[in-house]
Each structure stands twice: as C-alpha cells, then as structure tokens.
Enzyme design. Structure first.
Site, mmCIF file in Angstrom:
data_model
loop_
_atom_site.group_PDB
_atom_site.id
_atom_site.type_symbol
_atom_site.label_atom_id
_atom_site.label_comp_id
_atom_site.label_asym_id
_atom_site.label_seq_id
_atom_site.Cartn_x
_atom_site.Cartn_y
_atom_site.Cartn_z
ATOM 1 N N GLN A 131 0.823 -1.205 0.000
ATOM 2 C CA GLN A 131 0.000 0.000 0.000
ATOM 3 C C GLN A 131 0.861 1.260 0.000
ATOM 4 O O GLN A 131 0.646 2.181 -0.790
ATOM 5 C CB GLN A 131 -0.909 -0.007 1.242
ATOM 6 C CG GLN A 131 -1.778 1.230 1.366
ATOM 7 C CD GLN A 131 -2.864 1.275 0.305
ATOM 8 O OE1 GLN A 131 -3.624 0.326 0.162
ATOM 9 N NE2 GLN A 131 -2.962 2.366 -0.442
ATOM 10 N N CYS A 257 -6.300 4.793 1.930
ATOM 11 C CA CYS A 257 -5.928 3.495 1.337
ATOM 12 C C CYS A 257 -7.146 2.666 0.958
ATOM 13 O O CYS A 257 -7.030 1.737 0.177
ATOM 14 C CB CYS A 257 -5.006 2.735 2.274
ATOM 15 S SG CYS A 257 -5.757 2.352 3.852
ATOM 16 N N ARG A 285 -2.101 0.472 -7.175
ATOM 17 C CA ARG A 285 -1.753 -0.801 -6.532
ATOM 18 C C ARG A 285 -1.344 -1.811 -7.607
ATOM 19 O O ARG A 285 -0.409 -2.572 -7.432
ATOM 20 C CB ARG A 285 -2.948 -1.347 -5.726
ATOM 21 C CG ARG A 285 -3.447 -0.436 -4.590
ATOM 22 C CD ARG A 285 -2.452 -0.343 -3.449
ATOM 23 N NE ARG A 285 -2.053 -1.642 -2.964
ATOM 24 C CZ ARG A 285 -2.760 -2.384 -2.100
ATOM 25 N NH1 ARG A 285 -3.868 -1.927 -1.584
ATOM 26 N NH2 ARG A 285 -2.321 -3.568 -1.713
HETATM 27 N N1 CP Z 1 -6.171 -0.915 0.664
HETATM 28 C C1 CP Z 1 -6.292 -2.257 0.635
HETATM 29 O O1 CP Z 1 -5.360 -3.010 0.906
HETATM 30 O O2 CP Z 1 -7.517 -2.684 0.246
HETATM 31 P P1 CP Z 1 -8.059 -4.181 0.346
HETATM 32 O O3 CP Z 1 -8.199 -4.511 1.803
HETATM 33 O O4 CP Z 1 -9.372 -4.146 -0.383
HETATM 34 O O5 CP Z 1 -7.083 -5.106 -0.324
HETATM 35 N N1 NVA Z 2 -5.485 -0.727 8.506
HETATM 36 C C1 NVA Z 2 -6.440 -1.403 7.651
HETATM 37 C C2 NVA Z 2 -5.993 -1.375 6.234
HETATM 38 C C3 NVA Z 2 -6.973 -1.954 5.255
HETATM 39 C C4 NVA Z 2 -6.456 -1.997 3.883
HETATM 40 C C5 NVA Z 2 -6.651 -2.830 8.139
HETATM 41 O O1 NVA Z 2 -5.673 -3.472 8.533
HETATM 42 O O2 NVA Z 2 -7.784 -3.286 8.117
#
Ligand code: CP
Ligand code: NVA
Length: 298
Positions: A131, A257, A285
């Site tokens: 990310q 994100c 990504r």
């Molecule tokens: N930002 C991210 O990692 O999204 P997902 O959880 O959908 O993969």
């Molecule tokens: N901090 C979040 C990021 C999701 C992409 C989690 O770990 O759920």
C-alpha cells in the site's frame, strides 16, 4: 530473489527501483516486452478480506505472464492448524512465489524463511508495504519527489498503514506528522527504531498545519473488531474534513488506502472532492505490485 516483508529495512535503492519500474509498467500496460512471470504460478494466501490487494495481484500476476491461485487461509489446512513452516515447505516445492495477507507478521517472515520462494506481505497487523509503495508512487505522479515534504497521517497512528509510513519517512527522508489520541500513537520504541523525522500530536490541526499530503485509514482495522466501540469513541474527532484541509498546504492531496468509512475517518464531501486521487491510489496498486513482483524475482 527478494522478499517484500516490510517497509522497515527496505533500502532507499529498492524503493526507488520499484517506483521507477512502476512508471514504466504503468506506461506500457498491455504491451510489456518481457513477461517476467511467464510459466510461473504464484500462491495467494489470504486470511483477511481484500478487494484491491487481491484483485490487483491476481491481474498483475496474469499480466506478467504468470498464473495466480487464490487460497483462502481457512480453506487450506493452515486454517485447521497446520504449521506455517510446513505450509511454506509444501508450497515452496510447488509454487514459484507467494503473496500473503494475515495477522501475525511472524507468519509471513516464517513463510519466507521456510518456503525458499519470493514472499510478499499483502498486509499484516504490523505493516502494509504494498500500500505505502503505491501511495509513494501516487504522490510522486501528482507532486514529484516526496523528499523534504510533510505528510500528515490522521487517525489510528499505530495501525499497519501508519507504521509503514513511519519507516518510509526514514527511508525517503520526508517528515511525518501523526495526529492520534495517545492510545493510538506508535510506541516510542518503534519510533526510535525507525529513526525518521516523525512527530506525534494529539491535536489534529497541529499535525496537519502546512502538510503537503493528508492521509487517513480506517479506525477499526481488520482483526480489531472487538475494540470497535472504544476506537470509535477515542478517534471520533480524528477526521479529515474541511477544517483540516484548511490548515494544510492549499495543494495538499488527500489520500485514503480504502475501504473508506465516510463520517468516520473522512467526511463524505472531502472524500468525493478527492476521489480522483483516492482512486488513482487504488489503481496504482496494480502497477506498483507488478513492479514488486518483477523485483521479487530479480
Ligand atoms: N487498501 C487495501 O489493501 O484494500 P483491500 O483490503 O481491499 O485489499
Ligand atoms: N489498517 C487497515 C488497512 C486496510 C487496507 C486494516 O488493517 O484493516
């Protein structure tokens, strides 16, 4: 062969190489000269939900000539208690690489150590390196070098995404200002280890003042659901909205994100006003992970 296990410990050169390759892969999408994963099969082991990471890796692996097999961690014997080091030794004899999303960082590290195949961290409780590499790439596309700039992270300052930002700040020499309640600030031990220009604030506006980039993530990360009520209460005011935008640099992009919880970490008007940037991040990504895959087999 390279593993991408964390941003911590990743050299500036490796980051620069991945970001440069991302530019090329994005520009040449659909007409890659060389398919660096041709004939290879990658295993994707996921113990947590995912939209962006899963889809971008599956498509990215295919676009580089490889095959991806998706393994829900609960559907394989891992979910019934088979040790990670045994799973790693089996998959290492069949697959050519692995992408893993799970809880404990140690599981990804152990998989890398025992499998003998390139291993990529697709999110753990500790870090989300793919990310942050995509975010760094997105910032560079929009505003050029991040060196010397100020990034403000608002919200759960101790979460995986924030921690990857902390280590990126040290590697790429930018300032990171974190706005979070004391309970959700990174530990002094972690900050000492990172050695970057990182300062934590309880006051949002102090953290965001003059920032060149405003960034947020969910308040309740995957695996933290039992703490949801406490988190929503403590993080209540740590929202990116017009009040915060006002104190940042006038041209500061707003990034998230995703997935986003409007009304929590960001309000609806701010999210929609910055949707082009946020969905550019999501698209990137794919391009950046293709660069990570190529780097991992180099
Ligand atoms: N930002 C991210 O990692 O999204 P997902 O959880 O959908 O993969
Ligand atoms: N901090 C979040 C990021 C999701 C992409 C989690 O770990 O759920």
């Amino acid at each position: 062969m390279n593993h991408l296990l964390k941003i911590e410990g990743l050299s500036q050169t490796a980051i620069e190489d991945i970001l440069s390759a991302s530019t090329k892969l994005k520009a040449e999408r659909g007409r890659h000269q060389e398919q660096k994963l041709a004939g290879k099969t990658w295993a994707m082991i996921f113990a947590k939900s995912s939209t962006r990471t899963r889809v971008s890796f599956e498509i990215g692996i295919r676009e580089l000539g490889g095959n991806a097999i998706f393994l829900n961690a609960n559907d394989i014997q891992l979910g019934r208690g088979e040790p990670i080091k045994d799973t790693a030794r089996v998959l290492g004899r069949m697959a050519h690489g692995a992408v893993i999303r799970t809880f404990a960082q140690n599981d990804v590290d152990e998989f890398a150590a025992f499998s003998g195949i390139p291993t990529i961290n697709a999110l753990t409780d500790d870090e989300h390196p793919c990310q942050i590499l995509a975010d760094l790439f997105t910032y560079r596309e929009l505003r050029g070098s991040i060196q010397g700039k100020t990034v403000a992270f608002i919200g759960d300052g101790a979460c995986n995404v924030s921690v990857s930002w902390i280590f990126a700040a040290a590697a790429l020499d930018f300032r990171l200002r974190i706005a979070a309640p004391i309970e959700f600030q990174p530990s002094p031990e972690l900050l000492n280890r990172a050695k970057g220009d990182v300062v934590c604030f309880v006051d949002l506006k102090e953290a965001a003042a003059g920032a060149d980039l405003l960034y947020t993530d969910v308040w309740v990360s995957m695996g933290k659901e039992v703490e949801a009520a406490e988190r929503l209460a403590l993080l209540k005011k740590y929202q990116i909205n017009a009040d915060i935008i006002q104190v940042a640099h006038p041209k500061a992009p707003v990034m998230h994100c995703l997935p986003a919880y409007r009304g929590n970490e960001i309000d609806e008007p701010t999210f929609e006003a910055h949707a082009d940037t946020i969905f550019r991040q999501a698209e990137n990504r794919l391009h950046v992970q293709k660069a990570i895959l190529e780097w991992s087999v180099s």
